[in-house]
Design a protein around this motif. Structure first.
Motif, PDB file in Angstrom:
ATOM      1  N   ILE A  64       0.688  -1.257   0.141  1.00 38.42           N
ATOM      2  CA  ILE A  64       0.176  -0.061  -0.001  1.00 38.42           C
ATOM      3  C   ILE A  64       0.689   1.232   0.117  1.00 38.42           C
ATOM      4  N   ILE A  65       2.039   1.236   0.895  1.00 33.65           N
ATOM      5  CA  ILE A  65       2.845   2.356   0.553  1.00 33.65           C
ATOM      6  C   ILE A  65       3.637   2.585  -0.279  1.00 33.65           C
ATOM      7  N   GLN A  66       4.062   1.432  -0.968  1.00 29.78           N
ATOM      8  CA  GLN A  66       4.697   1.404  -2.426  1.00 29.78           C
ATOM      9  C   GLN A  66       3.823   2.349  -3.201  1.00 29.78           C
ATOM     10  N   GLN A  67       2.483   1.874  -3.337  1.00 29.51           N
ATOM     11  CA  GLN A  67       1.626   2.311  -4.258  1.00 29.51           C
ATOM     12  C   GLN A  67       1.489   4.055  -4.174  1.00 29.51           C
ATOM     13  N   PHE A  68       1.267   4.209  -2.722  1.00 31.23           N
ATOM     14  CA  PHE A  68       0.746   5.561  -2.504  1.00 31.23           C
ATOM     15  C   PHE A  68       2.358   6.495  -2.920  1.00 31.23           C
ATOM     16  N   ASN A  69       3.599   6.069  -2.839  1.00 29.18           N
ATOM     17  CA  ASN A  69       4.711   6.409  -3.069  1.00 29.18           C
ATOM     18  C   ASN A  69       4.976   6.653  -4.698  1.00 29.18           C
ATOM     19  N   LEU A  70       4.189   5.612  -5.165  1.00 28.05           N
ATOM     20  CA  LEU A  70       4.345   5.879  -6.821  1.00 28.05           C
ATOM     21  C   LEU A  70       3.478   6.891  -7.347  1.00 28.05           C
ATOM     22  N   GLY A  71       2.229   7.087  -6.574  1.00 30.66           N
ATOM     23  CA  GLY A  71       1.323   7.971  -6.971  1.00 30.66           C
ATOM     24  C   GLY A  71       2.049   9.431  -6.649  1.00 30.66           C
ATOM     25  N   MET A  72       2.939   9.557  -5.562  1.00 34.54           N
ATOM     26  CA  MET A  72       3.550  10.892  -5.460  1.00 34.54           C
ATOM     27  C   MET A  72       4.446  11.128  -6.205  1.00 34.54           C
ATOM     28  N   TRP A  73       5.455  10.071  -6.878  1.00 35.05           N
ATOM     29  CA  TRP A  73       6.431   9.934  -7.979  1.00 35.05           C
ATOM     30  C   TRP A  73       5.701  10.634  -9.231  1.00 35.05           C
ATOM     31  N   LEU A  74       4.557   9.974  -9.573  1.00 32.52           N
ATOM     32  CA  LEU A  74       3.719  10.265 -10.829  1.00 32.52           C
ATOM     33  C   LEU A  74       3.351  11.843 -10.749  1.00 32.52           C
ATOM     34  N   ARG A  75       2.895  12.225  -9.304  1.00 33.55           N
ATOM     35  CA  ARG A  75       2.612  13.579  -9.292  1.00 33.55           C
ATOM     36  C   ARG A  75       3.674  14.580  -9.441  1.00 33.55           C
ATOM     37  N   ARG A  76       4.782  14.253  -8.950  1.00 35.60           N
ATOM     38  CA  ARG A  76       6.127  15.198  -9.314  1.00 35.60           C
ATOM     39  C   ARG A  76       6.411  14.974 -10.825  1.00 35.60           C
ATOM     40  N   ARG A  77       6.373  14.336 -11.246  1.00 36.92           N
ATOM     41  CA  ARG A  77       6.496  13.855 -12.824  1.00 36.92           C
ATOM     42  C   ARG A  77       5.661  14.571 -13.467  1.00 36.92           C
ATOM     43  N   TYR A  78       4.195  14.704 -13.356  1.00 36.26           N
ATOM     44  CA  TYR A  78       3.317  15.348 -14.181  1.00 36.26           C
ATOM     45  C   TYR A  78       2.631  16.510 -13.692  1.00 36.26           C
ATOM     46  N   LYS A 311       4.456  16.728 -36.409  1.00 38.88           N
ATOM     47  CA  LYS A 311       4.254  17.368 -35.094  1.00 38.88           C
ATOM     48  C   LYS A 311       3.862  16.652 -33.773  1.00 38.88           C
ATOM     49  N   TRP A 312       3.755  15.496 -34.305  1.00 37.38           N
ATOM     50  CA  TRP A 312       3.261  14.326 -33.182  1.00 37.38           C
ATOM     51  C   TRP A 312       4.265  13.337 -32.827  1.00 37.38           C
ATOM     52  N   ALA A 313       4.600  13.310 -31.626  1.00 37.71           N
ATOM     53  CA  ALA A 313       5.699  12.034 -31.319  1.00 37.71           C
ATOM     54  C   ALA A 313       5.492  11.249 -30.189  1.00 37.71           C
ATOM     55  N   VAL A 314       5.801   9.949 -30.061  1.00 42.21           N
ATOM     56  CA  VAL A 314       5.498   9.171 -28.726  1.00 42.21           C
ATOM     57  C   VAL A 314       6.645   8.794 -28.124  1.00 42.21           C
ATOM     58  N   GLN A 315       6.834   8.800 -26.723  1.00 48.47           N
ATOM     59  CA  GLN A 315       7.676   8.728 -26.009  1.00 48.47           C
ATOM     60  C   GLN A 315       7.430   7.578 -25.034  1.00 48.47           C
ATOM     61  N   VAL A 316       8.104   6.477 -24.987  1.00 48.66           N
ATOM     62  CA  VAL A 316       7.821   5.208 -24.036  1.00 48.66           C
ATOM     63  C   VAL A 316       9.027   5.334 -23.082  1.00 48.66           C
ATOM     64  N   LEU A 317       8.456   5.160 -21.668  1.00 48.34           N
ATOM     65  CA  LEU A 317       9.303   5.230 -20.658  1.00 48.34           C
ATOM     66  C   LEU A 317       9.119   4.074 -19.702  1.00 48.34           C
ATOM     67  N   TYR A 318       9.914   3.332 -19.210  1.00 53.81           N
ATOM     68  CA  TYR A 318      10.042   2.147 -18.140  1.00 53.81           C
ATOM     69  C   TYR A 318      10.660   2.286 -17.245  1.00 53.81           C
ATOM     70  N   LYS A 319       9.853   2.442 -16.134  1.00 55.15           N
ATOM     71  CA  LYS A 319      10.351   2.537 -14.525  1.00 55.15           C
ATOM     72  C   LYS A 319      10.459   1.387 -14.035  1.00 55.15           C
ATOM     73  N   ASN A 320      11.663   0.618 -14.264  1.00 55.74           N
ATOM     74  CA  ASN A 320      11.488  -0.841 -14.022  1.00 55.74           C
ATOM     75  C   ASN A 320      12.322  -1.110 -12.372  1.00 55.74           C
ATOM     76  N   TYR A 321      11.881  -0.444 -11.610  1.00 58.94           N
ATOM     77  CA  TYR A 321      12.209  -0.591 -10.205  1.00 58.94           C
ATOM     78  C   TYR A 321      11.342  -0.169  -9.157  1.00 58.94           C
ATOM     79  N   THR A 322      11.264  -0.498  -7.999  1.00 58.55           N
ATOM     80  CA  THR A 322      10.187  -0.317  -7.200  1.00 58.55           C
ATOM     81  C   THR A 322      10.309   1.237  -6.242  1.00 58.55           C
ATOM     82  N   ASP A 323      11.535   1.552  -5.900  1.00 58.57           N
ATOM     83  CA  ASP A 323      11.688   2.511  -5.208  1.00 58.57           C
ATOM     84  C   ASP A 323      11.109   3.904  -5.753  1.00 58.57           C
ATOM     85  N   SER A 324      10.166   4.708  -5.216  1.00 61.89           N
ATOM     86  CA  SER A 324       9.791   5.942  -5.878  1.00 61.89           C
ATOM     87  C   SER A 324      10.147   7.253  -5.138  1.00 61.89           C
ATOM     88  N   SER A 325      11.351   7.108  -4.496  1.00 63.81           N
ATOM     89  CA  SER A 325      11.749   8.148  -3.807  1.00 63.81           C
ATOM     90  C   SER A 325      12.522   8.993  -4.596  1.00 63.81           C
TER      91      SER A 325
END
Length: 417
Positions: A64-78, A311-325
């Motif tokens: 649960i904490i891992q997912q909460f931290n991932l949510g905060m990581w996504l907030r920082r990115r976006y 005018k349009w491009a796609v970018q794929v990124l893979y976060k392949n680790y658990t730590d979101s700090s």
């Protein structure tokens, strides 16, 4: 003032990708759930269900904490993309109909919108966001591996000489596992039922059984890696994730043409499993043959390039680790066939078009053979019954003895008293 605000919003949306200025317009996010309890335990495992207070296969508190931290990581990115106010028409969340992914979606959203300024109830940060789901039996978007044909073909793939050779060094290991765990283990593909509970125990600092030495664990992990390579070999990823890729591709294309996805959302989030991320990576040809870790996250971003011909491009990124700090700046993948990480949308669609699968195509692959088999079986049963009926009726007609009518002489009236 409105004009200044417009330019400010435009400015904060700009991303730098090398020397090319881009504006993020749309994104898909697919992540794996957080840390969980084992799916099931092997017979001799001394760590029983009471070690998992939240329940088997359910998120642990750690998850649960891992997912909460991932949510905060996504907030920082976006952060700039999401804005400081929650817009319910802006975001769409879809989860598989599994407790651990539904809980992950809730925990993730709690982290993502933790600091949103809107206050529905004074003094209480409540931001309920709809989470959509569908029954596993009909969810071909995120659980395409329920396909019966997929399971048949996976067995065929695992029996190929290529994989038999890879499994061969671990023949002694599988015999040890059968003896120590009390599991039948019909093939190497069943070793995941041993890997999973031991991995979960190790992840939660629960002492494993003494027979699980470093050498044994190393071999079990190696077998598990081969299993994941087999699961994403050849056409198998297309069966599992082809419809998901089709949905994503259509959303990207629609947004580039109309400024909206099919449902009008600018951010689409899928709370899923390792079996969603791995095959999708395989279809992009960036799969590393390893099981995606907890909270692994795949980002598929659509960027607008105002100063470019394309005018349009796609970018794929893979976060392949658990730590979101840590930092949200993760390396972007270069899809084979594209010269750089920012792949022109038309090129991206061209490169992936042979890997998409419509719902009709999925049903044809997964169920047509089963229906044909069912029809053949039913026809055989009916034909057999009909033949038996004819044989029985014919036998009755041939062997039935004729009824012999016996007549007795009727005495004359005078002899009747």
């Amino acid at each position: 003032m409105l004009l200044l605000n417009f330019f400010f919003i435009l400015l904060i949306e700009f991303y730098q990708s090398g020397s090319v200025k881009t504006v993020l317009k749309h994104t898909h996010i697919i992540y794996r759930h957080g840390d969980r309890a084992p799916i099931k335990l092997f017979p001799t495992d001394t760590n029983r269900e009471d070690k998992w207070p939240n329940g088997m296969s359910i998120l642990t508190n750690k998850g649960i904490i891992q997912q909460f931290n991932l949510g905060m990581w996504l907030r920082r990115r976006y952060n700039h993309f999401l804005g400081s106010h929650l817009n319910y028409s802006f975001i769409y969340v879809r989860s598989t109909d599994v407790d651990r992914t539904l809980m992950s979606a809730e925990s993730n959203l709690a982290g993502m919108f933790y600091n949103v300024s809107d206050e529905i109830i004074k003094g209480f940060k409540l931001h309920p966001i709809p989470i959509h789901t569908e029954s596993k039996t009909s969810d071909i978007l995120l659980q395409g591996d329920v396909c019966p044909v997929y399971k048949q073909r996976l067995i065929e793939v695992s029996n190929k000489p290529y994989f038999k050779k890879k499994f061969e060094p671990y023949l002694n290991t599988i015999e040890i596992l059968r003896k120590k765990t009390g599991s039948k283990l019909h093939s190497f593909m069943d070793v995941w039922t041993i890997f999973d509970p031991i991995f979960c125990e190790k992840s939660n600092n629960i002492s494993v059984d003494d027979w699980v030495t470093d050498e044994i664990w190393k071999n079990i992990t190696a077998i598990n890696n081969i299993i994941w390579e087999a699961m994403n070999y050849g056409e198998l990823p297309k069966i599992v994730a082809g419809f998901l890729l089709k949905t994503i591709s259509e959303n990207l294309k629609n947004f580039s043409e109309t400024g909206e996805t099919q449902n009008g959302f600018k951010m689409v989030i899928y709370s899923g499993h390792d079996t969603d991320i791995a095959p999708l990576n395989a279809l992009f040809r960036i799969f590393n043959n390893l099981q995606p870790p907890y909270t692994a996250c795949l980002l598929i971003e659509l960027h607008y390039l105002p100063s470019e011909v394309e005018k349009w491009a796609v970018q794929v990124l893979y976060k392949n680790y658990t730590d979101s700090s840590g930092s949200t700046d993760i390396p972007a993948a270069i899809i084979p066939g594209c010269d750089q990480s920012l792949c022109p949308l038309n090129k991206f669609l061209q490169l992936t078009k042979n890997n998409i699968l419509s719902q009709n195509e999925y049903n044809k692959i997964c169920y047509s053979s089963n229906i044909l088999f069912f029809v053949q079986v039913m026809f055989s049963i009916v034909a057999t019954c009909l033949i038996l009926f004819i044989v029985v009726m014919f036998s009755i007609r041939i062997f039935r003895k004729p009824v012999l009518h016996r007549y007795s002489k009727v005495e004359s009236d005078q002899n009747i008293n």
